[in-house]
Design a protein around this motif. Structure first.
Motif, PDB file in Angstrom:
ATOM      1  N   PRO A   1       0.724  -1.021  -0.107  1.00 37.25           N
ATOM      2  CA  PRO A   1      -0.124   0.015  -0.168  1.00 37.25           C
ATOM      3  C   PRO A   1       0.703   1.333  -0.014  1.00 37.25           C
ATOM      4  O   PRO A   1       1.930   1.413   0.504  1.00 37.25           O
TER       5      PRO A   1
ATOM      6  N   ASN B   1      -8.289  -0.100   2.439  1.00 37.00           N
ATOM      7  CA  ASN B   1      -7.382   0.675   1.686  1.00 37.00           C
ATOM      8  C   ASN B   1      -7.425   1.100   0.324  1.00 37.00           C
ATOM      9  O   ASN B   1      -7.083   2.092  -0.109  1.00 37.00           O
TER      10      ASN B   1
ATOM     11  N   ARG C   1      -4.725   4.116  -0.758  1.00 35.93           N
ATOM     12  CA  ARG C   1      -3.456   3.486  -0.457  1.00 35.93           C
ATOM     13  C   ARG C   1      -2.989   2.291  -1.359  1.00 35.93           C
ATOM     14  O   ARG C   1      -1.956   1.917  -1.799  1.00 35.93           O
TER      15      ARG C   1
END
Length: 291
Positions: free
Chosen positions: A10, A52, A57
């Motif tokens: 990420p 995420n 990310r």
């Protein structure tokens, strides 16, 4: 700009555009009344991966965007395709050269401008940054409350000038509308010579078809939004518009629906009291003669 779908770690510090993309995915999910866990179950992925994605990310493929939209029962095809287009933009912009030497939010602003479909700008005390001459901008940076070192000033100055390139692109210059209060036109930033050069620059820019310059006179008195600067960047669809505010405590980006509506309304009311372009040019000529 984006990591490959399903691969890589990420991103630790996502850019403003990555954060905005993730926030739009979260809005779609929340409108569908789903939790991140429920969305993950529908997609066959873990809740952490959904989080995420929504935090900007990790990368998301266009196909996954369309799959998410299907599960979220979003039928706005234009919005879906606009979000899908955001996932395929992988090039690193010129602003990345300044990462580490300038605040990240300034880089986010340059990225926002690069992708904007149109920009509207309203200022009261200063000429808008995208219309400033080098000498005018230099004086602004010299007057910063937190004193800047010569290298910092040079970084900010070169960065501001490079941002202006969106107005000079040969094939697709960004449509730009500025509303400038008479106070900004009359303020002698850097002295008469610098001010005169700046005013002439405004006149020259106003000759371009994609640039609209309008002035609000002192005679207009108080009006909605007076004393406030507004920077409104249009996205491919209204939901992806962004307001940028440059305030004494720092930069802020606004994209909530109610906020966008508020600033669209404020800008429309400023337009209602502003002079038309030709009379705005007459005012600038008048101010120049008085220098």
């Amino acid at each position: 700009m984006w990591v490959t779908q399903g691969g890589g770690r990420p991103v630790r510090n996502p850019t403003g555009r990555q954060l905005r993309f993730g926030a739009e995915l979260r809005k779609l999910r929340e409108r569908a009344g789903l939790t991140a866990t429920e969305a993950g179950q529908l997609m066959g992925i873990k809740q952490a991966q959904v989080s995420n994605m929504e935090a900007g990310r990790v990368g998301v493929s266009p196909e996954r965007v369309r799959t998410l939209a299907h599960h979220y029962e979003c039928s706005d095809s234009v919005l879906i395709e606009s979000l899908s287009d955001m996932t395929s933009e992988r090039t690193r912009g010129w602003w990345e050269l300044y990462r580490g030497s300038l605040p990240g939010l300034l880089l986010d602003l340059a990225e926002l401008e690069h992708h904007a479909h149109a920009i509207r700008d309203a200022t009261t005390a200063r000429v808008p940054g995208l219309l400033q001459t080098r000498a005018y901008a230099l004086e602004i940076f010299r007057q910063a409350v937190t004193e800047l070192s010569p290298p910092d000033i040079e970084h900010r100055l070169s960065f501001r000038i490079k941002r202006q390139a969106i107005l000079y692109r040969e094939d697709d210059p960004t449509p730009y509308e500025a509303i400038v209060h008479e106070a900004a036109l009359r303020m002698k930033v850097g002295g008469p010579a610098v001010s005169r050069e700046q005013l002439q620059h405004l006149l020259d820019l106003s000759e371009h078809e994609h640039i609209t310059l309008r002035a609000i006179t002192f005679d207009a008195g108080a009006y909605p939004g007076s004393g406030q600067s507004i920077y409104y960047a249009h996205g491919p669809v209204p939901q992806l518009d962004t307001v940028h505010l440059d305030q004494s405590h720092g930069i802020a980006f606004l994209d909530a629906e109610a906020q966008l509506h508020k600033y669209r309304t404020l800008f429309a009311r400023m337009e209602a009291v502003a002079l038309p372009p030709e009379k705005s040019r007459d005012l600038i000529h008048h101010v120049m003669r008085e220098l």
